[in-house]
Design a protein around this motif. Sequence first.
Motif, PDB file in Angstrom:
ATOM      1  N   ILE A  14      -6.048 -26.464 -42.212  1.00 29.97           N
ATOM      2  CA  ILE A  14      -7.273 -25.671 -42.265  1.00 29.97           C
ATOM      3  C   ILE A  14      -7.084 -24.346 -41.536  1.00 29.97           C
ATOM      4  CG2 ILE A  14      -8.804 -27.674 -42.424  1.00 29.97           C
ATOM      5  CD1 ILE A  14      -9.421 -27.233 -39.437  1.00 29.97           C
ATOM      6  N   ILE A  15      -7.942 -23.409 -41.878  1.00 25.08           N
ATOM      7  CA  ILE A  15      -8.007 -22.129 -41.178  1.00 25.08           C
ATOM      8  C   ILE A  15      -9.469 -21.780 -40.979  1.00 25.08           C
ATOM      9  CG2 ILE A  15      -5.814 -21.203 -41.986  1.00 25.08           C
ATOM     10  CD1 ILE A  15      -7.397 -19.587 -44.044  1.00 25.08           C
ATOM     11  N   SER A  16      -9.745 -20.904 -40.050  1.00 22.05           N
ATOM     12  CA  SER A  16     -11.085 -20.368 -39.849  1.00 22.05           C
ATOM     13  C   SER A  16     -11.086 -18.929 -40.329  1.00 22.05           C
ATOM     14  CB  SER A  16     -11.471 -20.413 -38.372  1.00 22.05           C
ATOM     15  OG  SER A  16     -11.685 -21.733 -37.959  1.00 22.05           O
ATOM     16  N   LEU A  17     -12.049 -18.613 -41.165  1.00 21.67           N
ATOM     17  CA  LEU A  17     -12.219 -17.257 -41.649  1.00 21.67           C
ATOM     18  C   LEU A  17     -13.497 -16.697 -41.055  1.00 21.67           C
ATOM     19  CD1 LEU A  17     -11.758 -14.772 -43.465  1.00 21.67           C
ATOM     20  CD2 LEU A  17     -12.862 -16.044 -45.321  1.00 21.67           C
ATOM     21  N   PHE A  18     -13.363 -15.654 -40.246  1.00 24.94           N
ATOM     22  CA  PHE A  18     -14.514 -14.924 -39.729  1.00 24.94           C
ATOM     23  C   PHE A  18     -14.712 -13.719 -40.642  1.00 24.94           C
ATOM     24  CE2 PHE A  18     -12.798 -17.050 -35.995  1.00 24.94           C
ATOM     25  CZ  PHE A  18     -13.944 -17.553 -35.381  1.00 24.94           C
ATOM     26  N   ALA A  19     -15.954 -13.443 -41.017  1.00 23.04           N
ATOM     27  CA  ALA A  19     -16.207 -12.305 -41.895  1.00 23.04           C
ATOM     28  C   ALA A  19     -17.486 -11.598 -41.484  1.00 23.04           C
ATOM     29  CB  ALA A  19     -16.310 -12.760 -43.346  1.00 23.04           C
ATOM     30  N   ALA A  20     -17.434 -10.287 -41.462  1.00 26.49           N
ATOM     31  CA  ALA A  20     -18.598  -9.442 -41.226  1.00 26.49           C
ATOM     32  C   ALA A  20     -18.803  -8.617 -42.484  1.00 26.49           C
ATOM     33  CB  ALA A  20     -18.370  -8.541 -40.016  1.00 26.49           C
ATOM     34  N   PHE A  21     -20.001  -8.687 -43.040  1.00 24.24           N
ATOM     35  CA  PHE A  21     -20.321  -8.022 -44.300  1.00 24.24           C
ATOM     36  C   PHE A  21     -21.176  -6.799 -44.024  1.00 24.24           C
ATOM     37  CE2 PHE A  21     -22.775  -7.565 -48.271  1.00 24.24           C
ATOM     38  CZ  PHE A  21     -21.747  -7.602 -49.202  1.00 24.24           C
ATOM     39  N   ASP A  25     -22.539  -0.949 -47.771  1.00 25.22           N
ATOM     40  CA  ASP A  25     -21.531  -0.600 -48.783  1.00 25.22           C
ATOM     41  C   ASP A  25     -20.759  -1.794 -49.339  1.00 25.22           C
ATOM     42  OD1 ASP A  25     -19.668  -1.277 -46.814  1.00 25.22           O
ATOM     43  OD2 ASP A  25     -19.008   0.775 -46.466  1.00 25.22           O
ATOM     44  N   GLY A  26     -20.957  -2.985 -48.784  1.00 22.28           N
ATOM     45  CA  GLY A  26     -20.309  -4.181 -49.323  1.00 22.28           C
ATOM     46  C   GLY A  26     -18.920  -4.467 -48.799  1.00 22.28           C
ATOM     47  N   THR A 130      -8.494  -6.722 -52.044  1.00 21.85           N
ATOM     48  CA  THR A 130      -8.920  -6.325 -53.389  1.00 21.85           C
ATOM     49  C   THR A 130     -10.425  -6.079 -53.417  1.00 21.85           C
ATOM     50  OG1 THR A 130      -7.114  -7.594 -54.367  1.00 21.85           O
ATOM     51  CG2 THR A 130      -8.933  -7.015 -55.827  1.00 21.85           C
ATOM     52  N   TRP A 131     -11.198  -6.949 -52.767  1.00 22.45           N
ATOM     53  CA  TRP A 131     -12.653  -6.753 -52.686  1.00 22.45           C
ATOM     54  C   TRP A 131     -12.971  -5.411 -52.037  1.00 22.45           C
ATOM     55  CZ3 TRP A 131     -17.150  -9.153 -54.190  1.00 22.45           C
ATOM     56  CH2 TRP A 131     -18.313  -8.696 -53.596  1.00 22.45           C
ATOM     57  N   ASN A 132     -12.297  -5.098 -50.937  1.00 22.04           N
ATOM     58  CA  ASN A 132     -12.585  -3.874 -50.198  1.00 22.04           C
ATOM     59  C   ASN A 132     -12.149  -2.609 -50.933  1.00 22.04           C
ATOM     60  OD1 ASN A 132     -14.010  -4.916 -48.017  1.00 22.04           O
ATOM     61  ND2 ASN A 132     -12.171  -5.297 -46.826  1.00 22.04           N
ATOM     62  N   GLU A 133     -11.266  -2.732 -51.930  1.00 17.98           N
ATOM     63  CA  GLU A 133     -10.910  -1.572 -52.741  1.00 17.98           C
ATOM     64  C   GLU A 133     -12.079  -1.137 -53.623  1.00 17.98           C
ATOM     65  OE1 GLU A 133      -7.396  -2.616 -54.941  1.00 17.98           O
ATOM     66  OE2 GLU A 133      -6.166  -2.759 -53.125  1.00 17.98           O
ATOM     67  N   ASN A 134     -12.923  -2.087 -54.006  1.00 16.43           N
ATOM     68  CA  ASN A 134     -14.098  -1.806 -54.827  1.00 16.43           C
ATOM     69  C   ASN A 134     -15.257  -2.664 -54.318  1.00 16.43           C
ATOM     70  OD1 ASN A 134     -15.798  -0.924 -56.864  1.00 16.43           O
ATOM     71  ND2 ASN A 134     -15.041  -2.419 -58.334  1.00 16.43           N
ATOM     72  N   PRO A 135     -15.744  -2.397 -53.097  1.00 18.96           N
ATOM     73  CA  PRO A 135     -16.782  -3.254 -52.521  1.00 18.96           C
ATOM     74  C   PRO A 135     -18.099  -3.123 -53.280  1.00 18.96           C
ATOM     75  CG  PRO A 135     -16.462  -1.321 -51.156  1.00 18.96           C
ATOM     76  CD  PRO A 135     -15.415  -1.268 -52.234  1.00 18.96           C
ATOM     77  N   ARG A 136     -18.853  -4.209 -53.278  1.00 20.71           N
ATOM     78  CA  ARG A 136     -20.126  -4.221 -53.969  1.00 20.71           C
ATOM     79  C   ARG A 136     -21.195  -4.832 -53.063  1.00 20.71           C
ATOM     80  NH1 ARG A 136     -15.936  -5.583 -56.441  1.00 20.71           N
ATOM     81  NH2 ARG A 136     -16.103  -7.826 -56.318  1.00 20.71           N
ATOM     82  N   PRO A 137     -22.138  -4.014 -52.607  1.00 20.55           N
ATOM     83  CA  PRO A 137     -23.229  -4.594 -51.819  1.00 20.55           C
ATOM     84  C   PRO A 137     -24.137  -5.416 -52.726  1.00 20.55           C
ATOM     85  CG  PRO A 137     -23.618  -2.256 -52.179  1.00 20.55           C
ATOM     86  CD  PRO A 137     -22.256  -2.566 -52.749  1.00 20.55           C
ATOM     87  N   PHE A 138     -24.786  -6.406 -52.168  1.00 22.59           N
ATOM     88  CA  PHE A 138     -25.721  -7.226 -52.928  1.00 22.59           C
ATOM     89  C   PHE A 138     -27.110  -6.605 -52.811  1.00 22.59           C
ATOM     90  CE2 PHE A 138     -22.456 -10.277 -51.451  1.00 22.59           C
ATOM     91  CZ  PHE A 138     -21.928 -10.605 -52.691  1.00 22.59           C
TER      92      PHE A 138
END
Length: 168
Positions: A14-21, A25-26, A130-138
């Motif tokens: 397992i790994i832990s993924l921390f993410a700040a959105f 700008d997404g 790849t997401w950050n190359e074309n970020p999409r806010p919700f």
Amino acid sequence: MPERRTHGYLRHGIISLFAAFNIADGTIISALHRRHRAIEFKKFLTRIDKAVPVTLDVHLVCDNYANPQHRRDQDVARHPRFHAHFTPTGSSWMNQVERWFGLLTDKLIRRGVHTSVKALEDDITVWIDTWNENPRPFTWTKVADEILNSLAGYLTKVGTTGQKAEQN
């Protein structure tokens, strides 16, 4: 062709993924860790601090992460421009980073074949880049009045008017 899944699943670790959105700008600020302790959370806060321009305040919406709360609060307090907002224990909440985690799960984790933790980490890193190359806010599809009316209808159906909550 429909998606195929095996009947058996072998977990390699397992790994832990921390993410700040960034809701504006997404973009995602992330960190992968092999352990899930206060020190990893502190490192993630440092990563956010370095990534966000110093002229901006940072509002952190955090779930009740497994660290002892007083320790976590101390870590956040060391960053004066950070403002922490914690969700209650056991709450079921949906926000934009949770939606992003759902996309990650649907588009990568469930479809991928990861033969090691390292392979999973590499795939997640590439997916985030790849997401950050074309970020999409919700964007929200309902206005607040629609949500409140829907909630009022639900409370009426289950026999709760919300009066108890209003009294507190």
